[in-house]
Each structure stands twice: as structure tokens, then as C-alpha cells.
Design a protein around this motif. Structure first.
Motif, PDB file in Angstrom:
ATOM      1  N   UNK A   1      -5.089   1.816  -4.578  1.00  0.00           N
ATOM      2  CA  UNK A   1      -5.310   2.493  -5.859  1.00  0.00           C
ATOM      3  C   UNK A   1      -6.784   2.752  -6.096  1.00  0.00           C
ATOM      4  N   UNK A   2      -7.617   1.758  -5.826  1.00  0.00           N
ATOM      5  CA  UNK A   2      -9.060   1.935  -5.995  1.00  0.00           C
ATOM      6  C   UNK A   2      -9.582   3.046  -5.087  1.00  0.00           C
ATOM      7  N   UNK A   3      -9.138   3.047  -3.825  1.00  0.00           N
ATOM      8  CA  UNK A   3      -9.624   4.046  -2.870  1.00  0.00           C
ATOM      9  C   UNK A   3      -9.188   5.456  -3.266  1.00  0.00           C
ATOM     10  N   UNK A   4      -7.916   5.624  -3.603  1.00  0.00           N
ATOM     11  CA  UNK A   4      -7.407   6.960  -3.951  1.00  0.00           C
ATOM     12  C   UNK A   4      -8.079   7.471  -5.215  1.00  0.00           C
TER      13      UNK A   4
ATOM     14  N   UNK B   1       0.835  -1.201   0.000  1.00  0.00           N
ATOM     15  CA  UNK B   1       0.000   0.000   0.000  1.00  0.00           C
ATOM     16  C   UNK B   1       0.874   1.257   0.000  1.00  0.00           C
ATOM     17  N   UNK B   2       1.910   1.244   0.823  1.00  0.00           N
ATOM     18  CA  UNK B   2       2.829   2.386   0.858  1.00  0.00           C
ATOM     19  C   UNK B   2       3.562   2.544  -0.470  1.00  0.00           C
ATOM     20  N   UNK B   3       4.016   1.422  -1.031  1.00  0.00           N
ATOM     21  CA  UNK B   3       4.705   1.457  -2.314  1.00  0.00           C
ATOM     22  C   UNK B   3       3.793   1.962  -3.421  1.00  0.00           C
ATOM     23  N   UNK B   4       2.520   1.554  -3.388  1.00  0.00           N
ATOM     24  CA  UNK B   4       1.602   1.941  -4.462  1.00  0.00           C
ATOM     25  C   UNK B   4       1.391   3.453  -4.496  1.00  0.00           C
ATOM     26  N   UNK B   5       1.438   4.092  -3.314  1.00  0.00           N
ATOM     27  CA  UNK B   5       1.294   5.542  -3.287  1.00  0.00           C
ATOM     28  C   UNK B   5       2.376   6.233  -4.088  1.00  0.00           C
TER      29      UNK B   5
ATOM     30  N   UNK C   1      -9.014  -3.385 -13.137  1.00  0.00           N
ATOM     31  CA  UNK C   1      -7.837  -2.510 -13.129  1.00  0.00           C
ATOM     32  C   UNK C   1      -7.697  -1.728 -14.430  1.00  0.00           C
ATOM     33  N   UNK C   2      -8.126  -2.327 -15.535  1.00  0.00           N
ATOM     34  CA  UNK C   2      -8.057  -1.643 -16.832  1.00  0.00           C
ATOM     35  C   UNK C   2      -9.053  -0.484 -16.903  1.00  0.00           C
ATOM     36  N   UNK C   3     -10.006  -0.440 -15.983  1.00  0.00           N
ATOM     37  CA  UNK C   3     -10.972   0.657 -15.957  1.00  0.00           C
ATOM     38  C   UNK C   3     -10.472   1.858 -15.171  1.00  0.00           C
ATOM     39  N   UNK C   4      -9.309   1.728 -14.558  1.00  0.00           N
ATOM     40  CA  UNK C   4      -8.730   2.853 -13.828  1.00  0.00           C
ATOM     41  C   UNK C   4      -8.170   3.893 -14.801  1.00  0.00           C
TER      42      UNK C   4
ATOM     43  N   UNK D   1      -2.741   5.570 -12.146  1.00  0.00           N
ATOM     44  CA  UNK D   1      -3.660   4.701 -11.407  1.00  0.00           C
ATOM     45  C   UNK D   1      -3.736   3.320 -12.069  1.00  0.00           C
ATOM     46  N   UNK D   2      -3.855   3.325 -13.406  1.00  0.00           N
ATOM     47  CA  UNK D   2      -4.076   2.068 -14.129  1.00  0.00           C
ATOM     48  C   UNK D   2      -2.883   1.133 -13.992  1.00  0.00           C
ATOM     49  N   UNK D   3      -1.677   1.651 -14.181  1.00  0.00           N
ATOM     50  CA  UNK D   3      -0.494   0.798 -14.098  1.00  0.00           C
ATOM     51  C   UNK D   3      -0.375   0.185 -12.704  1.00  0.00           C
ATOM     52  N   UNK D   4      -0.582   0.995 -11.677  1.00  0.00           N
ATOM     53  CA  UNK D   4      -0.449   0.503 -10.307  1.00  0.00           C
ATOM     54  C   UNK D   4      -1.506  -0.551  -9.999  1.00  0.00           C
ATOM     55  N   UNK D   5      -2.745  -0.305 -10.429  1.00  0.00           N
ATOM     56  CA  UNK D   5      -3.814  -1.278 -10.194  1.00  0.00           C
ATOM     57  C   UNK D   5      -3.558  -2.578 -10.945  1.00  0.00           C
ATOM     58  N   UNK D   6      -3.051  -2.475 -12.179  1.00  0.00           N
ATOM     59  CA  UNK D   6      -2.772  -3.691 -12.961  1.00  0.00           C
ATOM     60  C   UNK D   6      -1.636  -4.493 -12.346  1.00  0.00           C
ATOM     61  N   UNK D   7      -0.612  -3.817 -11.850  1.00  0.00           N
ATOM     62  CA  UNK D   7       0.485  -4.524 -11.200  1.00  0.00           C
ATOM     63  C   UNK D   7      -0.025  -5.243  -9.944  1.00  0.00           C
TER      64      UNK D   7
END
Length: 483
Positions: free
Chosen positions: A374-377, A315-319, A474-477, A327-333
Motif C-alpha cells: 500500500x505504501x509503495x503503490x 501483498x496480492x490481496x491488498x492490491x 497508515x492514517x496518513x494514507x 489506500x487508508x483502509x488497506x494500510x490500517x488493516x
């Protein structure tokens, strides 16, 4: 959407700490109680109510989450959060004085009503006082609260019941909650609201009936028998009338802007998937370790704790990753990690070392942490201040609903497999995890372990299929970065 929140207050770090304390109080509640329940049952009796101690907390929390979220938008975050914390602390105190399991279940319901405000509103307040770019990193701190609670909770619960009366596991939250309220009262400004609007009581009533009936059907399906169909029908009818009322209401529970925003819809869909996928680990990995690998409860808990370690780290890394990519790249990863971790569960066998199960849980946890943040942010950054409370609450509710759906679905998969593979065995999982295991012949034990392992593998297959759907969400981000 533009961010129309008030100017950030000066003491933001102190407000953040207060929110983390309140969130920790609610997050640790489930794990600390789980360890103490054998002692509580020995004192109060009423084992038949064991499941309801947990189910009623989840039920009242799920019912109240969206209502509190809407109230926070209409009446302000501060007063609604204080109401929730007060209810939670009242329920905690009363739980410690319970003289029977029925009373404990009732007081746990009050706790759940309070927790329904704490989880979404602390996250909403943090989103209010930090800019869209800052939220991506700050949410990692909030996620770390869950990881710490998952690890500290069982250890604290065991220590308290060993040295004090079991009521201490409930009362330990009281000073934490009081400190959090005092800090928020001192440093969190009350945002001026317009004329105090009334809550949509009719919509709230239909929502409560729909959620209650659905969750009871999902959580108590085996006990209900044919009554399961009646509860599902009630949920369907209440949902129809809720939808019909919302379309005509002047002040709907779920404003129309929510349904027009593709990011908010995708974020909620993603959290339903995450909640369901998470149950493949939380509910069934300990069963595998203790039943198939013949591991101890401590080993099962340690392996499961790896998910709680991976979650806040990712979660910290995703920020930071969101700010550099999108957003999309992070959610897909994160979705790929979730799929990878779920697939690793299929590699487990009877001779697998415990660390392999723990590694699988860790990878799943990293996927969960990265995607959920990612979804929340993305949802919070897409919502105006006037609807951010209900949007954040909808994210929390979606995950709760997904957990209930996942529990019901994977439990049904397991039971169906056991019924076909071991038709003559009554409660085979219970037999494998009890002392009666040692009374079985080597051939009978090997057969039992083999068939239950195959059944659990199908549960992990279901978890993997659910995890794959997170790739689609994730592709919808958005391809954009937080700004």
C-alpha cells in the motif's frame, strides 16, 4: 500528480517476467549465501570477517539505491538498470574466484553496488508500464518473488555446496541475470529523455558519507566501542552538509516535490517502521526457537519462512482490497495485523510449540505485505514519471535504513537486559545455543533459559511498540482508491 509516462509497450507480460527474474536474482542472494557460509569459512578461513560478508552488501546497496533512483529519472531506466545488473553479475563472478575472506568482502561490495539498482528500478519499470489501477495487483507478483527467494534460497544453497564447489552459489545468478538483460533489451523500449543532465556529484558524495557512517555505526556498534560516537558525529555532519547543499543545488538528488508531498513522506516513514519491526522476527525469532525452545535450525528456518509466505499472499490481496476500499483502509488493516502478530510473540514461552512461533511470523508477514504494498503503490501513484525513480528508490532505502535501525535498537535492548539479568555470564545466548548447553546442570539451564526468555520478551515489546507507530502512518494514507 499526473502520470506523464510513455504509452505502455505491447509485451508487458514479458517485461514483467524479466523484471521478476532480475529481482529474484538479487533477492535470493542473501538467503542462498547464508546457508553456504559455513562451507565458505571452512575453505577460506577468516571467521572474523563473517559479519562483513553480509554488512558490506547491505552498506553498498543502501548507498547506491537513491543515487540509482535519481539517475534513472535523469538518464532513463533501461541504461541505468543494465549498469546495475552488469555490476551485480561481475561481483558474483568475482566472488566465486575469491581466495580469501578479504577479497570476498570486496567482491560482495561490488555485488551490493549492483543490487542497489536492481531492486528499485525493476519496481519503477513495472510502475511505468502499468496504469495506477493495474499497479495495485501487479505489485503482488513482485512481492511473491521475495517469498519464493526466502524459501528456495536456503534449500538451493545447501544443495549446491553439497554437490558442487561453493562458488556455485554465486555463479548460479549469472544465467538468470543474462536472460533478464536479453529480455529487457528486446522488449523494454528506451523512453526518450531530455538533454542528459549531470548527476549531483557533491550531493551524492555527502549522501554516501552520511549513509556509510550511519550504517557502520548501527551494524558494527559493539566492535567500534568509543569509535561509535565518531561515526555518528560524522553521519550527523555529513547529513547537515547534504541538507544544506540540496537546498541550493540546481539539480538536487531529492527534488523539492518529494518533500512537499505528504503521501510520499508518509510512505517513507512507513517503510522505516516496517524495516525496523521486521527485525524483531528475522533476527530474534530463530534465537528464541533454538535457544529457548531448544529447536533445530530447520525448525527455526521453517517458522521464519512463514513470514515469507504471508507477505506475498497479503501483498496480492491488498492490491484487490485497495481497488474496492482505499489506500487508508488497506494500510490500517495491514498495520493492525502487524500489531497483532507482534503481540502474539509476547505469548511465547519455553514450552510453546514451534507452530505457535510460525503462526506469529505468518501474521506479521501478512501485515508487512499489506502495508508495504500500500505504501509503495500510493507513493508511485503520487509521483510524476520524472521523479518516480527516486521516489521508488527512497521507499527501498527507507526499509533498508529501518532494518539497520531496528537491528541496532533491538540488539541494544537484548544486550542491556542480558547484562542486568546475567551479569556473571559471558555470551549467555551463545552458551545456550552451543553444545555446552548439555553440560549445564538442570537448575543452571532453567535459570539461563528463564532470564534469556525474559530478555527476548523485551525485544518483542520493542517490536510491538514500533508496530503500533505503523497505525499512525497508515492514517496518513489517502482515502481514495487507485485510479
Amino acid at each position: 500528480m499526473t502520470d506523464t509516462a510513455f504509452s505502455p509497450p505491447r509485451r508487458r507480460p514479458l517485461i514483467l517476467i524479466a523484471c521478476m527474474l532480475a529481482m529474484f536474482m538479487a533477492a535470493i542472494e542473501v538467503t542462498i549465501i547464508a546457508t553456504a557460509m559455513p562451507t565458505i569459512i571452512a575453505s577460506l578461513g577468516g571467521f572474523s570477517y563473517f559479519g562483513w560478508v553480509f554488512s558490506v552488501y547491505l552498506l553498498t546497496q543502501a548507498i547506491s539505491v537513491p543515487i540509482y533512483g535519481r539517475l534513472a529519472d535523469l538518464w532513463g531506466r533501461k541504461s541505468v538498470l543494465f549498469t546495475g545488473i552488469s555490476l551485480f553479475l561481475l561481483g558474483s563472478v568475482l566472488c566465486g574466484f575469491a581466495h580469501g575472506m578479504v577479497w570476498l568482502v570486496l567482491f560482495r561490495a561490488i555485488q551490493g553496488l549492483g543490487a542497489g539498482a536492481i531492486m528499485p528500478l525493476t519496481s519503477t519499470i513495472v510502475a511505468d508500464i502499468y496504469s495506477p489501477r493495474e499497479r495495485a495487483g501487479i505489485q503482488g507478483w513482485l512481492s511473491s518473488v521475495w517469498g519464493v527467494a526466502a524459501i528456495v534460497g536456503p534449500l538451493t544453497g545447501a544443495w549446491l555446496v553439497q554437490h558442487f564447489h561453493w562458488a556455485a552459489v554465486f555463479w548460479v545468478n549469472v544465467p538468470i541475470g543474462i536472460v533478464a538483460m536479453l529480455m529487457l533489451a528486446r522488449w523494454l523500449p528506451a523512453h526518450p529523455t531530455a538533454a542528459r543532465e549531470r548527476l549531483n556529484l557533491t550531493g551524492s558524495g555527502w549522501l554516501a558519507i552520511c549513509i556509510s557512517a550511519l550504517l557502520i555505526a548501527l551494524l558494527q556498534g559493539e566492535m567500534l566501542g568509543y569509535w561509535l560516537l565518531a561515526f555518528l558525529l560524522l553521519a550527523l555532519v555529513a547529513g547537515y552538509f547534504l541538507q544544506r547543499h540540496e537546498r541550493r543545488a540546481a539539480n538536487p538528488l531529492f527534488p523539492l516535490a518529494i518533500w512537499r508531498n505528504k503521501v510520499i513522506i508518509a510512505g517513507n516513514m512507513g517503510n522505516i517502521i516496517l524495516g525496523a519491526s521486521m527485525m524483531g522476527i528475522s533476527a530474534f525469532l530463530p534465537t528464541w526457537i533454538q535457544g529457548i525452545n531448544n529447536g533445530s535450525p530447520l525448525q527455526a528456518g521453517s517458522a521464519l519462512a512463514m513470514m515469507s509466505i504471508g507477505w506475498p499472499l497479503a501483498s496480492t490481496l491488498s492490491g484487490h482490497l485497495m481497488l474496492r476500499t482505499s489506500y487508508r483502509f488497506t494500510a490500517q488493516l495491514g498495520a493492525l495485523l502487524l500489531v497483532a502478530g507482534s503481540a502474539m510473540l509476547l505469548l511465547l514461552h519455553a514450552q510453546s510449540p514451534i507452530w505457535q512461533a510460525g503462526l506469529s511470523a505468518f501474521v506479521v508477514g501478512t501485515g508487512m505485505g499489506m502495508t508495504s504494498t500500500t505504501f509503495l503503490i500510493s507513493v508511485q501513484n503520487s509521483a510524476d514519471y520524472q521523479i518516480r525513480g527516486i521516489c521508488t528508490a527512497s521507499i527501498m532505502f527507507s526499509r533498508l535504513l529501518g532494518s539497520a535501525l531496528g537491528t541496532a535498537l533491538m540488539g541494544a535492548v537484548l544486550n542491556w537486559n542480558l547484562m542486568h539479568r546475567l551479569p556473571d555470564s559471558h555470551e549467555p545466548v551463545q552458551l545456550l545455543m552451543s553444545d555446552e548447553r548439555h553440560t549445564l546442570s538442570s537448575d543452571s539451564l532453567a535459570h539461563l533459559v528463564s532470564e534469556i526468555a525474559r530478555s527476548l520478551h523485551w525485544v518483542f515489546v520493542a517490536a510491538l511498540l514500533i508496530a503500533f507507530t505503523s497505525l499512525w502512518v497508515a492514517r496518513r494514507m489517502p482515502k481514495a482508491r487507485p485510479d
